[in-house]
Design a protein around this motif. Structure first.
Motif, short mmCIF file in Angstrom:
data_model
loop_
_atom_site.label_atom_id
_atom_site.label_comp_id
_atom_site.label_asym_id
_atom_site.label_seq_id
_atom_site.Cartn_x
_atom_site.Cartn_y
_atom_site.Cartn_z
N GLU A 29 -11.99 -5.26 5.80
CA GLU A 29 -10.77 -5.63 5.09
C GLU A 29 -9.71 -4.53 5.20
O GLU A 29 -8.52 -4.81 5.36
N TRP A 30 -10.15 -3.27 5.11
CA TRP A 30 -9.22 -2.15 5.23
C TRP A 30 -8.58 -2.11 6.61
O TRP A 30 -7.38 -1.86 6.76
N GLU A 31 -9.35 -2.40 7.64
CA GLU A 31 -8.81 -2.45 8.99
C GLU A 31 -7.76 -3.55 9.12
O GLU A 31 -6.74 -3.38 9.80
N ARG A 59 -4.72 4.01 -1.91
CA ARG A 59 -6.08 4.08 -1.34
C ARG A 59 -6.69 5.48 -1.47
O ARG A 59 -7.89 5.62 -1.74
N TYR A 60 -5.89 6.52 -1.26
CA TYR A 60 -6.46 7.86 -1.20
C TYR A 60 -6.18 8.72 -2.44
O TYR A 60 -6.59 9.88 -2.48
N SER A 61 -5.50 8.16 -3.43
CA SER A 61 -5.26 8.91 -4.66
C SER A 61 -5.97 8.31 -5.87
O SER A 61 -6.25 9.01 -6.84
N VAL A 141 -6.52 -11.13 3.60
CA VAL A 141 -7.44 -10.47 2.67
C VAL A 141 -7.10 -10.86 1.24
O VAL A 141 -5.92 -10.95 0.88
N LYS A 142 -8.12 -11.08 0.43
CA LYS A 142 -7.90 -11.33 -0.99
C LYS A 142 -8.06 -10.01 -1.73
O LYS A 142 -9.07 -9.31 -1.58
N ALA A 145 -3.95 -4.54 -6.42
CA ALA A 145 -3.72 -3.09 -6.35
C ALA A 145 -4.89 -2.26 -6.85
O ALA A 145 -5.20 -1.21 -6.30
N HIS A 146 -5.57 -2.73 -7.90
CA HIS A 146 -6.63 -1.93 -8.51
C HIS A 146 -7.84 -1.78 -7.59
O HIS A 146 -8.65 -0.87 -7.76
N MET A 147 -7.94 -2.65 -6.58
CA MET A 147 -9.07 -2.56 -5.66
C MET A 147 -8.99 -1.30 -4.79
O MET A 147 -10.00 -0.80 -4.32
#
Length: 201
Positions: A29-31, A59-61, A141-142, A145-147
């Motif tokens: 999904e990230w890709e 994603r990184y914070s 993608v489903k 933001a919190h994911m």
């Protein structure tokens, strides 16, 4: 009236609580999300780069969406993001990957990265939620933001970062983090596997 001998509450059963499982984005999904940056409409000019920087920051914070939107450049120094734990207010410096820092350098404006500061933060959050929804649709993608926050936490725990340190980054108590992320703690999984192997040997 027979209330003591025949308690009507004795036949009641306690409610069953089924917590919602933590669902981070999968690698696949990230890709897809990374690919969607390339086809995201660049309207107005520079929006594509801004959306990319916003998602990389989330994603990184591990920041919540409102905190990411209101982030100011002075909170990023020497390649690190300054965070505060929610309750104690203890500063935590979180190193950010170079790709995140480079994206942030490209989108800084009006003293903030992702918001002009005009109007209500609530309105800005709604705007960014719509932008994310559009990105997710392009990526197929489903998500929400919190994911991204869940993805960071799970990624760190699987790589051996302690639950205490992950809690400090997220600004949560260790108990809250344990409730949501205990299945992903690498040290516990390794210990579990060793114990099971002892039994079968």
């Amino acid at each position: 009236e027979g209330w003591i001998q025949n308690n009507p509450a004795s036949s009641l059963k306690p409610p069953k609580f089924k917590p919602n499982p933590v669902l981070p984005f999968t690698d696949e999904e990230w890709e897809k999300i990374l690919w969607a940056f390339e086809v995201y409409p660049d309207r107005p000019k520079g929006r594509k780069e801004q959306v990319k920087a916003f998602v990389l920051l989330l994603r990184y914070s591990g920041l919540r969406i409102g905190d990411a939107i209101s982030l100011t450049p002075d909170k990023v120094h020497d390649g690190k993001l300054m965070l505060y734990t929610a309750k104690a207010g203890v500063p935590v410096w979180l190193p950010l990957p170079d790709k995140v820092l480079e994206s942030l350098r490209r989108v800084s404006f009006s003293g903030r990265f992702f918001w002009s500061g005009n109007g209500l933060l609530k309105s800005a959050v709604a705007d960014w939620q719509r932008s994310l929804k559009r990105l997710f649709k392009l990526a197929g993608v489903k998500g929400h933001a919190h994911m991204f926050r869940h993805t960071l936490a799970v990624d760190l725990l699987r790589r051996g970062v302690s639950l205490e340190n992950v809690a400090a980054i997220l600004g949560n108590s260790v108990r809250v983090c344990e409730k949501h992320y205990a299945p992903f703690v690498k040290a516990r999984q390794v210990a579990l596997e060793k114990e099971i192997k002892k039994v079968w040997s």
